[in-house]
Design an enzyme around this catalytic site. Structure first.
Site, PDB file in Angstrom:
ATOM      1  CB  THR A  86      -4.413  -8.795  24.652  1.00 50.69           C
ATOM      2  OG1 THR A  86      -4.629  -7.292  24.270  1.00 50.69           O
ATOM      3  CG2 THR A  86      -5.805  -9.003  25.514  1.00 50.69           C
ATOM      4  CB  THR A 121      -7.317  -3.955  22.220  1.00 49.61           C
ATOM      5  OG1 THR A 121      -7.758  -2.782  22.447  1.00 49.61           O
ATOM      6  CG2 THR A 121      -7.699  -4.268  20.969  1.00 49.61           C
ATOM      7  CG  ASN A 227      -6.943   1.218  17.259  1.00 49.90           C
ATOM      8  OD1 ASN A 227      -7.511   2.069  17.324  1.00 49.90           O
ATOM      9  ND2 ASN A 227      -6.386   0.542  18.299  1.00 49.90           N
ATOM     10  CG  PHE A 268      -4.784   9.606  13.074  1.00 45.44           C
ATOM     11  CD1 PHE A 268      -5.418  10.407  13.955  1.00 45.44           C
ATOM     12  CD2 PHE A 268      -4.127   8.577  13.527  1.00 45.44           C
ATOM     13  CE1 PHE A 268      -5.534  10.230  15.232  1.00 45.44           C
ATOM     14  CE2 PHE A 268      -3.883   8.571  14.816  1.00 45.44           C
ATOM     15  CZ  PHE A 268      -4.677   9.246  15.762  1.00 45.44           C
ATOM     16  N   GLY A 272       5.933  11.808   9.260  1.00 44.71           N
ATOM     17  CA  GLY A 272       6.994  11.711  10.086  1.00 44.71           C
ATOM     18  C   GLY A 272       7.735  10.343  10.423  1.00 44.71           C
ATOM     19  CB  CYS A 279      -2.825   0.959  20.698  1.00 39.82           C
ATOM     20  SG  CYS A 279      -3.142   1.216  22.311  1.00 39.82           S
ATOM     21  CE  LYS A 282      -1.541  -4.356  22.810  1.00 42.53           C
ATOM     22  NZ  LYS A 282      -3.205  -5.013  22.672  1.00 42.53           N
TER      23      LYS A 282
HETATM   24  C1  UGA Z   1      -4.990   4.687  19.707  1.00 43.03           C
HETATM   25  C2  UGA Z   1      -6.109   5.392  18.937  1.00 43.03           C
HETATM   26  O1  UGA Z   1      -5.772   6.555  18.397  1.00 43.03           O
HETATM   27  C3  UGA Z   1      -7.173   5.065  20.220  1.00 43.03           C
HETATM   28  O2  UGA Z   1      -8.534   5.420  19.471  1.00 43.03           O
HETATM   29  C4  UGA Z   1      -7.462   3.698  20.749  1.00 43.03           C
HETATM   30  O3  UGA Z   1      -7.998   3.623  21.542  1.00 43.03           O
HETATM   31  C5  UGA Z   1      -6.006   3.272  21.251  1.00 43.03           C
HETATM   32  O4  UGA Z   1      -4.871   3.470  20.090  1.00 43.03           O
HETATM   33  C6  UGA Z   1      -5.876   1.928  21.746  1.00 43.03           C
HETATM   34  O5  UGA Z   1      -6.054   1.009  20.906  1.00 43.03           O
HETATM   35  O6  UGA Z   1      -5.982   1.726  23.000  1.00 43.03           O
HETATM   36  P1  UGA Z   1      -2.849   5.780  20.735  1.00 43.03           P
HETATM   37  O7  UGA Z   1      -1.949   4.749  20.754  1.00 43.03           O
HETATM   38  O8  UGA Z   1      -2.917   6.273  22.321  1.00 43.03           O
HETATM   39  O9  UGA Z   1      -4.422   5.683  20.448  1.00 43.03           O
HETATM   40  O10 UGA Z   1      -2.381   7.075  19.839  1.00 43.03           O
HETATM   41  P2  UGA Z   1      -2.461   7.826  18.704  1.00 43.03           P
HETATM   42  O11 UGA Z   1      -2.964   9.214  19.207  1.00 43.03           O
HETATM   43  O12 UGA Z   1      -3.512   7.019  18.289  1.00 43.03           O
HETATM   44  O13 UGA Z   1      -1.264   7.835  18.125  1.00 43.03           O
HETATM   45  C7  UGA Z   1      -0.735   6.328  17.715  1.00 43.03           C
HETATM   46  C8  UGA Z   1       0.798   6.764  16.820  1.00 43.03           C
HETATM   47  O14 UGA Z   1       0.534   7.403  15.623  1.00 43.03           O
HETATM   48  C9  UGA Z   1       1.687   7.607  17.708  1.00 43.03           C
HETATM   49  O15 UGA Z   1       3.051   7.066  17.558  1.00 43.03           O
HETATM   50  C10 UGA Z   1       1.361   9.225  16.706  1.00 43.03           C
HETATM   51  O16 UGA Z   1       2.619   9.921  16.923  1.00 43.03           O
HETATM   52  C11 UGA Z   1       1.344   8.431  15.373  1.00 43.03           C
HETATM   53  N1  UGA Z   1       0.646   9.213  14.453  1.00 43.03           N
HETATM   54  C12 UGA Z   1      -0.454   9.825  14.786  1.00 43.03           C
HETATM   55  C13 UGA Z   1       1.272   9.939  13.388  1.00 43.03           C
HETATM   56  O17 UGA Z   1       2.359   9.422  13.284  1.00 43.03           O
HETATM   57  N2  UGA Z   1       0.609  10.840  12.623  1.00 43.03           N
HETATM   58  C14 UGA Z   1      -0.757  11.066  12.753  1.00 43.03           C
HETATM   59  O18 UGA Z   1      -0.972  11.800  12.082  1.00 43.03           O
HETATM   60  C15 UGA Z   1      -1.353  10.645  13.839  1.00 43.03           C
END
Ligand code: UGA
Length: 449
Positions: A86, A121, A227, A268, A272, A279, A282
């Site tokens: 999507t 999603t 999210n 989270f 940085g 995800c 968008k």
């Molecule tokens: C995210 C959600 O965490 C999942 O629960 C969800 O299912 C998924 O989107 C989705 O909608 O499909 P994801 O995009 O794989 O998962 O990655 P995350 O681990 O959530 O990280 C997202 C971004 O945030 C990354 O670029 C990461 O580096 C950044 N991040 C994460 C930070 O900058 N700081 C943090 O403390 C945590």
């Protein structure tokens, strides 16, 4: 149970493989015939920890199959998991045309009643529209369709772990029996009756998985709200990091102490370069768009998005300040993927950083443990190295953009000898400023003085 999966992107691949590993019979399809051919030949199109083993085991047990024939897949399953993309449209709203296309195919090809499970999603009310579309496209036929919203909370890189060890399973339904059939599908996970592909022995004791039955609209809102809230947390931590730089604080000390408050939680809050991937960026845009379309101003989310976009500017300001002149400089970039343990570069901050450095006339040498192949097309003019040490050779600066453990454990003494200038700008706060100083590096990171 016999299940079908339509769409073999990361969500479809992981969902199909894990449901098969949990004991169901699964047939998967995708419009990308090259992808299906690769899967049939035993290949795995994406890098995702444990996916290869799970697929191999499901194949060996004869529980998973792949087909180019969407009709065959639709007829196969009692439940059909829709896992198609999507993507965002120009205004940020979600493009639902792939879902509509699948609805037309289901209505045309189904020969019996189906549970149609929306995994992609989507904005709230998509399930209701999907049910309406299925009824309209089947033109008064006597096949009945139950639509369920079953949002996924899988993180790329740990998706297999997340599938087998969820905090909660949410099913949005409009009748009790659809909820019961979904419970049956997830029974092996709820009762912990599966061979865990992640843990060698028994899984560490975990709290009971919550199985939540809600309305379809609530389930869709739960996904976007979750999210978006996580993205808000990241942007909040990033503003705190900026404040720490101005007021001589240390963002790690601040967020660690904040996170110890159970009401806040420590995850989270890592400051940085900000969030990327397919995800959060968008989903936030789609949620803002959806809210404004119903007259609700989601100002707080717009601010989180603004803060996130500005992270790359702030990072490049640090690089420019340290290097003085960027044009002509050889710069090592460590990390291409949007986060560690994935080869996904979609909306990766690293890619944007590199593009902007190239626009300024830098020579970029980049390294990543998994994402080089995917980055090659996106970044012409960049030199790629599988060996991170080679990327840093003769460099005037090394920039850290992804938190891979291979980068965490680099031998900085060795790197120091390879580089033309011992300068590191760390977009992921991977190293201790004191240690980097001890190695003789000029070192910049976020919010740590
Ligand atoms: C995210 C959600 O965490 C999942 O629960 C969800 O299912 C998924 O989107 C989705 O909608 O499909 P994801 O995009 O794989 O998962 O990655 P995350 O681990 O959530 O990280 C997202 C971004 O945030 C990354 O670029 C990461 O580096 C950044 N991040 C994460 C930070 O900058 N700081 C943090 O403390 C945590």
């Amino acid at each position: 149970m016999r299940l079908s999966v339509i769409g073999c992107g990361y969500v479809g691949l992981v969902t199909g493989a894990c449901l098969a590993e949990a004991g169901h019979e699964v047939m998967c399809t995708d419009i990308d015939s090259a992808r299906i051919a690769q899967l049939k030949a035993g290949g795995v199109p994406i890098y995702e920890e444990h996916l290869e083993e799970v697929l191999a085991s499901a194949r060996k047990g004869g529980r998973i199959s792949y087909t180019n024939d969407t009709g065959e897949a639709i007829r196969f399953g009692e439940a059909i998991f829709i896992c198609v993309g999507t993507p965002p449209r120009e205004d940020g709203s979600a493009d639902l045309s792939a879902i509509d296309h699948v609805a037309q195919q289901i209505a045309a090809q189904a020969e019996g009643s189906k549970l149609v499970v929306e995994k992609s999603t989507v904005p709230a009310r998509t399930g209701v529209e999907l049910r309406r579309a299925l009824t309209a496209y089947s033109r008064g036929g006597n096949i009945s369709f139950d639509v369920v919203s079953n949002p996924e909370f899988l993180r790329e890189g740990t998706a297999v772990f997340d599938f087998f060890h969820p905090d909660r399973i949410v099913v949005g339904v409009d009748n009790e029996s659809a909820g019961e059939r979904m419970r049956e599908i997830y029974q092996p996970i709820l009762e912990h009756k599966f061979r865990c592909p992640v843990h060698q022995g028994p899984c560490p004791a975990e709290s009971k998985v919550e199985f939540l039955v809600t309305t379809i609209n609530s389930a869709e809102l739960i996904k976007h709200a979750s999210n978006s809230f996580l993205a808000l947390k990241i942007s909040y931590a990033n503003v705190i990091a900026d404040l720490c730089e101005k007021l001589d604080g240390n963002v790690e000390q601040v967020t660690h102490a904040m996170g110890l408050d159970a009401r806040i939680g420590g995850q989270f809050l890592k400051a940085g370069l900000g969030f990327g991937g397919f995800c959060f960026p968008k989903d936030i845009q789609a949620f803002i768009q959806l809210s404004s379309s119903v007259g609700v101003d989601f100002e707080i989310l717009k601010a989180a998005e603004r803060v996130n976009k500005a992270r790359i500017d702030r990072f490049l300001q640090k690089v420019n300040k340290a290097l003085w002149v960027v044009r002509g400089k050889r710069i090592a970039v460590l990390g291409l993927a949007f986060k560690a343990n994935t080869d996904d570069i979609r909306f990766s901050p690293a890619i944007e950083v590199i593009r902007r450095l190239m626009d300024e006339g830098a020579q970029v040498h980049a390294s990543d443990p998994e994402a080089i192949e995917k980055a090659k097309n996106a970044l012409p003019g960049v030199t790629f190295h599988t060996d991170p040490y080679e990327a840093t050779r003769d460099a005037h600066a090394a920039l850290v953009c992804t938190e891979w453990s291979a980068f965490k454990n680099l031998d900085w003494e060795r790197v120091g000898k390879l580089m033309a200038r011992k300068l590191v700008v760390d977009g992921r706060n991977l190293y201790s400023p004191k240690k980097m100083a001890d190695f003789g590096f000029e070192y910049y990171s976020f919010g740590r003085g």
